[in-house]
Design an enzyme around this catalytic site. Structure first.
Site, short mmCIF file in Angstrom:
data_model
loop_
_atom_site.label_atom_id
_atom_site.label_comp_id
_atom_site.label_asym_id
_atom_site.label_seq_id
_atom_site.Cartn_x
_atom_site.Cartn_y
_atom_site.Cartn_z
N LYS A 129 0.84 -1.21 0.00
CA LYS A 129 0.00 0.00 0.00
C LYS A 129 0.87 1.26 0.00
O LYS A 129 0.63 2.19 -0.76
CB LYS A 129 -0.90 -0.01 1.24
CG LYS A 129 -1.55 1.31 1.56
CD LYS A 129 -2.34 1.27 2.84
CE LYS A 129 -1.56 1.62 4.09
NZ LYS A 129 -1.21 3.04 4.26
N ASN A 130 1.90 1.27 0.85
CA ASN A 130 2.69 2.49 0.98
C ASN A 130 3.60 2.75 -0.22
O ASN A 130 4.13 3.84 -0.37
CB ASN A 130 3.54 2.46 2.27
CG ASN A 130 2.68 2.71 3.50
OD1 ASN A 130 1.49 2.97 3.38
ND2 ASN A 130 3.29 2.64 4.67
N CYS A 157 -3.95 13.32 13.38
CA CYS A 157 -4.41 11.96 13.13
C CYS A 157 -4.15 11.13 14.37
O CYS A 157 -3.50 11.59 15.31
CB CYS A 157 -3.75 11.36 11.90
SG CYS A 157 -2.24 10.54 12.26
N ARG A 205 1.59 14.70 13.25
CA ARG A 205 2.01 14.47 11.87
C ARG A 205 1.91 15.72 10.99
O ARG A 205 1.07 15.81 10.09
CB ARG A 205 1.22 13.31 11.26
CG ARG A 205 1.51 12.01 11.97
CD ARG A 205 0.82 10.85 11.35
NE ARG A 205 1.54 10.28 10.24
CZ ARG A 205 1.17 9.16 9.63
NH1 ARG A 205 0.09 8.54 10.03
NH2 ARG A 205 1.84 8.68 8.62
N ASP A 239 5.87 0.87 11.74
CA ASP A 239 4.64 0.19 11.34
C ASP A 239 4.58 -1.28 11.79
O ASP A 239 3.56 -1.95 11.60
CB ASP A 239 4.47 0.25 9.81
CG ASP A 239 4.06 1.64 9.34
OD1 ASP A 239 3.82 2.51 10.19
OD2 ASP A 239 3.99 1.85 8.11
N ARG A 282 -8.21 -0.42 5.66
CA ARG A 282 -7.42 0.59 4.95
C ARG A 282 -6.14 -0.03 4.38
O ARG A 282 -5.64 0.45 3.37
CB ARG A 282 -7.04 1.72 5.90
CG ARG A 282 -8.18 2.66 6.22
CD ARG A 282 -7.67 3.82 7.04
NE ARG A 282 -6.40 4.28 6.47
CZ ARG A 282 -5.44 4.90 7.16
NH1 ARG A 282 -5.60 5.13 8.43
NH2 ARG A 282 -4.32 5.28 6.56
#
Ligand code: UD1
Length: 423
Positions: A22-23, A116, A121, A307, A400
């Site tokens: 995804k990233n 967030c 951030r 992560d 997500r």
């Protein structure tokens, strides 16, 4: 709203195929704004964040079509330059359109992402880089209004702090700028490497790929002949399934990965006494007689990824002893702790350091709430070894970033089902 029910203490076995990252896919989708032709991107993960960014491309006047895991994006006729609040608020990574829109059109308006769940951030480093390339930035009614009527110019950008998104935005802006941009203290994540390679394959000269110093020769607003490509495998999804095997203490083969990208994760699992077999595209984790505690400090790639911090915290609850996790990148990334405590974990927080006392076999299923994407995966992992049933609420966070989570888990022997909350 949907929730997941997981019945704990099932034996896992077999193979899990890892999806595209995804990233990596997010900046690559944004990069199609730099392309003069349509681009087919395969190995695209089917997750909500990707669909959110595609929706933004569509709103900007681009188009896309989908066939299995391939998405063809045509941003050549894209003509609008405003990324509205309604999309940006759902996904911070929408900020990635800032660099390419500004470089292509000389102006754009992007809603500020705002706070967030995992901390403030800010995007100050993205904005400073654009300013150093000649943009004038104003913040007006919650929007970043960026203009560069004569186009962006190459510049020397020295990042005060390593930023993945800031580096990506600057690379994309630099690709269409006039002259040479040098980025010092650039992020080195595999996602950045792929972005550079895709842009390089479209004819842009880039030196230093994979290092902290990137030198990019801009095309002076000439759109790029971008080629089709496949997204690299998701190292965080792979790491999460490695932790699923480890916490269940079962043998599991994780396929379609690049083991080199998993080095920090593999090394910490080895410290915890797991044996990992590797070949070119897969890793196999073997059960151990004793899960040992571990000390982790999160840092930029190639260090241990923030992560993966929550997943290792879940695993540390099953270790024979006391582990620590020092979160250095984000100031508020321990929200999963209070939910893990509800499952019976023994975790103490002191600022950004968590101390986890192993409580092997003592987790008990209950209702817990997902708070952010990776935090939710820690809940899933603990639920896999908790006694009885765990219900994980607010799983839109998981959707997500994890493709077909329950399908993949059920295929290896877990018992996971998705339900809708009664009103
Ligand atoms: C990306 C990843 C995210 C991962 C993070 C760190 C995507 C879509 N997301 O997020 O999953 O957790 O990298 O590996 O790829 N910072 C500033 N000012 C800025 C930008 C960042 O102070 O303008 C700070 C952040 O608050 C944070 C640190 O820099 O403390 C790193 O953030 P950054 O690398 O930019 O993270 P993201 O790109 O948002």
């Amino acid at each position: 709203m949907k929730y997941l029910k997981i019945l704990g203490n099932k034996k896992l076995s077999g193979e899990v195929r890892i999806s595209g990252a995804k990233n990596a896919a997010l900046p690559l989708i944004a990069a199609t704004i730099l392309s003069k032709n349509s681009v087919q991107i395969c190995n695209m993960p089917d997750v909500v964040d990707i669909n959110t960014l595609l929706k933004l491309i569509d709103k900007l006047g681009g188009s896309f079509s989908r066939e299995k895991d391939c998405i063809t994006i045509d941003s050549s006729k894209l003509h609008k330059t405003t990324a509205n609040y309604d999309i940006v608020k759902t996904m911070r990574a929408s900020i990635l359109v800032l660099g390419p829109l500004l470089a292509r059109f000389g102006h754009c308006e992007v809603s500020l992402p705002g706070g967030c769940a995992i901390g403030q951030r800010p995007v100050d480093l993205h904005l400073k880089a654009m300013e150093q390339m000649g943009a004038v930035i104003k913040i007006n009614r919650g929007y970043i209004e960026a203009t560069a009527p004569d186009g962006l110019k190459g510049a020397k950008i020295v990042f005060d702090k390593v930023t993945v998104g800031g580096t990506e935005n600057t690379i994309m802006a630099a690709a269409l700028a006039k002259g040479t941009t040098t980025i010092i203290n650039a992020a080195k994540e595999p996602e950045i490497v792929q972005l550079c390679e895709v842009i390089k394959n479209a004819g842009v000269k880039i030196e230093g790929i994979g290092t902290s110093k990137l030198i990019i020769e801009g095309t002076n607003k000439k759109l790029l002949p971008m080629k089709d490509f496949d997204v690299i495998p998701d190292r965080i999804e792979a790491g999460t399934y490695m932790c699923a095997a480890a916490i269940s203490n079962c043998k599991l083969k994780i396929t379609d990965v690049i083991p080199l990208h998993l080095e920090a994760i593999i090394s910490k699992l080895e410290e915890m006494n797991f044996e990992i077999l590797q070949d070119e595209t897969s890793v196999t984790i073997l059960p151990t007689i004793e899960i040992r505690p571990v000390n982790i400090v999160t840092t930029e790639y190639p260090g241990f990824p923030t992560d993966m911090q929550a997943q290792f915290m879940a695993l540390a609850t099953q270790a024979n002893g006391t582990s620590t996790i020092d979160e250095r990148l984000f100031e508020n990334r321990f929200m999963h702790v209070s939910e893990l405590l509800r499952l019976g974990a023994d975790i103490h927080l002191n600022g950004n350091i968590a101390t986890i006392n192993g409580t092997k076999g003592k987790l008990n299923g209950t209702d817990v709430m997902a708070t952010d994407l990776r935090a939710s995966s820690a809940l899933v992992l603990c639920a896999l070894v908790a006694n009885g049933e765990t219900s994980i609420h607010r799983i839109y966070h998981l959707d997500r970033g994890y493709e077909d989570l329950e399908g993949k888990l059920n295929k290896i022997g877990a018992v996971v089902s998705r339900h809708t909350e009664e009103k």
